[in-house]
Design an enzyme around this catalytic site. Structure first.
Site, short mmCIF file in Angstrom:
data_model
loop_
_atom_site.label_atom_id
_atom_site.label_comp_id
_atom_site.label_asym_id
_atom_site.label_seq_id
_atom_site.Cartn_x
_atom_site.Cartn_y
_atom_site.Cartn_z
N HIS A 87 95.65 -14.34 92.94
CA HIS A 87 94.69 -15.12 94.06
C HIS A 87 95.67 -15.86 95.09
O HIS A 87 95.45 -16.06 96.20
CB HIS A 87 93.49 -15.49 93.61
N ASP A 223 95.14 -12.36 86.48
CA ASP A 223 95.53 -13.08 87.81
C ASP A 223 96.76 -13.46 87.88
O ASP A 223 97.04 -14.87 87.94
CB ASP A 223 94.34 -14.01 87.64
N SER A 655 95.97 -23.55 90.27
CA SER A 655 96.02 -22.34 90.16
C SER A 655 97.41 -21.90 90.16
O SER A 655 98.31 -22.44 91.00
CB SER A 655 95.37 -21.56 91.26
#
Ligand code: ARG
Ligand code: GLU
Length: 720
Positions: A87, A223, A655
Site C-alpha cells: 500500500h 502487503d 507502514s
C-alpha cells in the site's frame, strides 16, 4: 542547575521502573541509552542502544528509510534493495498500470536491474544524525513572550540553526518541536531521488482482504513491495539517470529465518506520523463526538458512489483505486477510533486525570498561578474552536471532496495574479505547473462519479452547516433548485470547463485572455463562494484559536510533567524517527473471544471467495498451497505464516517499518493496526492494541515460490 537535571532524570527513571509497560511509547533513538536500554534488555533485547542508533559507527538506523511522503522502508541488501508495504508503493504501481498492462492486478517483477521502473518524484530519506537543539532554539525565549512573537523568534532560530548545520553539504536539516514545544530536536537527512520499483505481488496477494479486512486482525494480506535506491557513481543522491548505480548503504538488515514465537521481543523502527496522547478532555470530546463522525458520514457517501462506478469498468477501477483506498483507509480508522475511545471510556478517564492534576495544582500557590486557569481557558477556546473545526472539516471533506471543485481550487493563485494586473515573476512557472497538474488530474478522473458526488456532498453541507454560516451560494441554489442539489450538479457539470480535459486545456492554453471567462464558470463560482466564505469567516479565526490552544497545550504538557511526574511522557509522534518495542502476543477483542498471534496460508484459503474480488486467490498461489510447496518458508509444523500481531505502539507512517527481533534481525514488515486499537493515537490500552506485521517468511515465499524472483534472495542476508 546540574543537580536539578540529575534529580529530574532520577525521577523520570524511577517512575519508569515502576509504571512502564513495555509496549506504550514511541521513543527517540537518541535517548534510548538513557531511557530504555535496560528495560529493553530485560525484555529480550540482545543489542545495545548504540547498535540501534549511533553516529560513530554504522547502526540499525542506517537501514531505516523515510519512504515518499508518509511511509517507512528498510534496506535489506548491500545494493540498496528496500522493502516496504504494497500500500506504500501503491500509487507508483498504479502509475505504471494500464488496462493492457495492469501491474496492480498482475504484479510486477524486474527480472534484471535494467527492468526496474523509475518513479519520478519518489524519494527515500535516511537519517544522518539527530541532535537536541532545545537550548539553542529557546535561547532568549521567556515564558512571558506573547505567542506571535515567540513563534517568530523560534522560527528565526530554527532557520538559522538548520542552515548552519548543513552548510556545504548535500544534506537537509529539519528541526521539530517535541512536547508541544518544550523541546526541539534536529534531524540531518540525506534524500535520494532515483528510486526504482523492483517488485510487487498482484493485488490478490498484496491487498488480499482489501478494505473489508483493512484495519482488522486476523489478517492475510501480503502487503509488501520492493524498491531500490540508486545513487551516482560516488554513492551520492542524484536525479534519475541511466548512469546511476545501486546505492551502497552503510548498513543493511539481515533477515531472521527462525519461526516467530509468542512472547518474542520485538521492536519497530520507523517514522510514525502523528499521535495526540496528551490532549485535554475538551479536544477528545470534539474528536469523538463531532469531528470523526462528520468526516465518516461525508466519506461514506463519497465512497459508496465511487464503489458503484468502479465495479462497472476496469478503466474506472484502475483510475480510482489509489484514491478510493486512501479515502477508505482514514474513513475506517475514524470509525474504529470512535468505537475504541468509547469502549475505553476515554472521556471520563481524561476528566479524571484532569481532576487529579487540579488537585495537585491546588496544593501549591505557585502552581495555582501557572495552571489554575488552564482548564477554564481550554473549555472556552474549544467551545468556539469546535464550531470552526466543523466548518473546516466540511470545507475540506465536502466542498473540496468534489473533484471538479478541487480542480478549480488550484486555479485561484494564477487567476488572482492575472486579475491583479501586476507582473508576477513566477506567473509563467505557476501556469506551467498548473498545466502539469491538470494533466495528472484528468488521468484519474471520472465525470459521472464526480457529478453524483457533487450533488450528494453539497446536500450534506447544506443540511449540516448552520444556515447563517453557509457560503452565500447555498441560499441561491436553494432558491433556484428547491433543494435539488443533484439537478444543480448536473447543470454546472454540463457547462463547466473543470470537468473536461479538452475544455480545461483550451482555457489554460490562453489563460492570460481567458481568466475573465473562467471566473464565470459555474464550478469556479461555486468554489469561489465556498472558499471566500472559508477564507474570511473560518480560517483566520480557526488559526488564531489553534495558536491559542497550542499555547494552552504547551502549558498543560509542562504542568503534567512537573506535577505528575510518576506518569511517563514520551513525545507524541511527529513523523520523526522513533523506536517502539513490545512483544509478540494475541489479545481478547471481545468477551469470550481470543485472537491468536499469527495467521497462515491455510487461513487465507479459508477466506477464499471466487465471487468477491477482495478474497480471490490466484491459481498459482492455490497450486503452491495444494502441493504444500513451501520450501524453507514453512514453520516447524509445515505451515506458512502470513502475518503476526504484537504489542508495539505504532501509527500511520509506521507502514513499511521493519519489525526486528532482539538481535536486530528483520522478522517482518509492519503494515497495520488492529481495529480495536485504532484509538491508540489518542489513548493507549495495552490489552487491546496490536500492530499487524507481515511475516518475512511469507514475503520471501511469495518472492521465491510464487513470483520466481528468487534471485533477489541472493543479495539478502538470511540468518538460519
Ligand atoms: N490500514 C493500513 C494503513 O493505515 C493499510 C491501508 C491500505 N489498505 C487498504 N485496504 N486501503 O495504512
Ligand atoms: N497502515 C498504516 C500506515 O500506512 C499503519 C497502520 C497504523 O496506523 O498503525 O502507516
Amino acid at each position: 542547575m546540574f543537580k536539578k537535571i540529575i534529580s529530574a532524570v532520577l525521577i523520570l527513571n524511577f517512575s519508569f521502573l515502576i509504571s512502564v509497560k513495555a509496549d506504550e511509547g514511541m521513543w527517540l533513538p537518541l535517548l534510548l541509552k538513557q531511557l530504555n536500554e535496560s528495560d529493553m534488555q530485560k525484555n529480550g533485547l540482545k543489542l545495545t542502544a548504540e547498535d540501534i542508533y549511533s553516529i560513530n559507527k554504522s547502526s540499525l538506523k542506517d537501514a531505516i528509510v523515510q519512504f515518499g511522503g508518509g511511509c517507512t522502508a528498510e534496506i535489506i541488501s548491500d545494493k540498496g534493495l528496500m522493502l516496504t508495504n504494497h500500500h506504500c508503493g501503491y500509487g507508483m504501481i498504479q502509475a505504471h498500470s494500464t488496462v493492457q498492462n495492469d501491474l496492480l492486478t498482475n504484479g510486477f517483477w524486474a527480472m534484471k536491474q535494467s527492468d526496474e521502473l523509475q518513479n519520478p518524484g519518489l524519494t527515500a530519506t535516511l537519517i544522518v544524525r539527530m541532535e537536541d537543539v532545545t537550548s539553542k532554539v529557546l535561547a532568549g525565549i521567556s515564558d512571558t513572550l506573547n505567542d506571535a512573537v515567540r513563534e517568530k523568534k523560534i522560527n528565526e532560530a530554527i532557520n538559522l540553526i538548520q542552515k548552519e548545520a548543513v552548510k556545504g553539504t548535500h544534506y537537509g536539516a529539519s528541526i521539530r518541536p517535541f512536547y508541544y514545544g518544550a523541546e526541539y530536536y534536529m534531524f540531518v537527512t540525506e534524500t535520494f531521488r532515483d528510486i526504482r520499483l523492483v517488485g510487487a505481488p498482484p493485488s490478490s496477494i498484496g491487498k488480499f482482504g482489501g478494505d473489508t479486512d483493512n484495519w482488522m486482525w486476523p489478517r492475510h494480506t501480503g502487503d509488501f513491495s520492493m524498491f531500490r535506491i540508486y545513487a551516482d557513481k560516488d554513492n551520492n543522491p542524484a536525479d534519475y539517470s541511466s548512469d546511476n548505480v545501486p546505492y551502497k548503504p552503510k548498513f543493511h538488515l539481515s533477515i531472521s529465518m527462525k519461526d516467530v514465537e509468542k512472547g518474542d521481543f520485538t521492536m519497530v523502527y520507523g517514522f510514525p506520523g502523528r499521535t495526540n496522547e496528551y490532549l485535554s478532555s475538551y479536544a477528545v470530546d470534539m474528536i469523538m463526538n463531532e469531528s470523526d463522525p462528520s468526516k465518516v458520514k461525508i466519506r461514506e457517501t463519497r465512497l459508496a458512489i465511487m464503489d458503484a462506478e468502479m465495479k462497472t469498468s476496469d478503466k474506472v477501477r484502475i483510475q480510482y483505486s489509489a484514491k478510493y483506498a486512501g479515502l477508505a483507509n482514514a474513513y475506517k480508522k475514524w470509525i474504529g477510533e470512535v468505537n475504541g475511545l468509547k469502549k475505553l471510556k476515554a472521556l471520563s478517564k481524561k476528566k479524571e486525570f484532569e481532576q487529579n492534576f487540579l488537585l495537585k495544582v491546588n496544593t501549591d500557590d505557585n502552581a495555582k498561578g501557572k495552571y489554575g486557569s488552564l482548564f477554564g481557558s481550554l473549555e472556552k477556546s474549544y467551545a468556539q474552536y469546535r464550531v470552526l473545526n466543523k466548518e473546516r472539516d466540511y470545507f475540506y471533506e465536502a466542498v473540496l471532496g468534489v473533484e471538479a471543485v478541487s480542480n478549480a481550487y488550484t486555479f485561484i493563485n494564477v487567476i488572482d495574479s492575472l486579475k491583479s494586473g501586476k507582473k508576477q515573476a513566477d506567473l509563467e512557472k505557476d501556469i506551467a505547473k498548473l498545466k502539469g497538474r491538470v494533466a495528472g488530474f484528468f488521468k484519474d478522473y471520472n465525470v459521472k462519479i464526480d457529478e453524483r458526488v457533487c450533488g450528494a456532498l453539497l446536500q450534506i453541507y447544506f443540511n449540516d452547516i448552520d444556515k447563517s454560516r453557509q457560503a452565500a451560494i447555498f441560499s441561491e441554489i436553494d432558491k433556484k433548485y428547491k433543494g435539488d442539489f443533484a439537478k444543480y450538479a448536473s447543470d454546472i457539470f454540463e457547462q463547466s470547463i473543470f470537468v473536461s480535459e479538452s475544455k480545461c486545456n483550451d482555457a489554460l492554453a490562453a489563460i492570460g485572455k481567458n481568466y475573465k471567462k473562467i471566473q464565470k464558470d459555474p464550478v469556479y463560482i461555486l468554489m469561489r463562494s465556498c472558499y471566500d466564505k472559508f477564507a474570511k469567516d473560518v480560517s483566520p479565526q480557526f488559526f488564531k484559536l489553534d495558536a491559542e490552544i497550542a499555547g494552552l497545550n504547551r502549558t498543560y504538557m509542562k504542568g503534567m510533567r512537573e506535577l505528575l511526574p510518576e506518569k511517563k511522557y514520551y513525545p507524541d509522534a511527529n513523523s520523526t524517527l522513533r523506536l517502539a518495542y513490545g512483544k509478540v502476543e494475541g489479545y481478547i477483542p471481545h468477551d469470550a473471544v481470543y485472537y491468536d498471534y499469527y495467521t497462515t496460508l491455510d487461513g487465507l484459503m479459508e477466506k477464499e471467495n471466487p465471487l468477491v474480488e477482495e478474497f480471490n486467490v490466484s491459481p498459482k498461489l492455490k497450486e503452491l498451497y495444494l502441493k504444500k510447496d513451501y520450501g524453507q518458508y514453512a514453520d516447524k509444523n509445515h505451515e506458512v505464516h502470513i502475518a503476526f500481531c504484537a504489542s508495539n505502539h505504532t501509527t500511520g507512517g509506521n507502514s513499511g517499518s521493519p519489525v526486528l527481533n532482539g538481535e536486530g534481525q528483520l522478522i517482518g514488515t509492519n503494515f497495520d493496526r488492529n481495529w480495536e486499537g485504532t484509538m491508540s493515537d489518542i489513548m493507549f490500552d495495552p490489552d487491546q492494541i496490536r500492530n499487524i506485521v507481515l511475516d518475512i517468511h511469507y514475503t520471501l515465499f511469495v518472492i521465491d515460490k510464487y513470483a520466481g524472483a528468487g534471485y533477489l534472495l541472493n543479495e539478502m542476508t538470511l540468518v538460519k
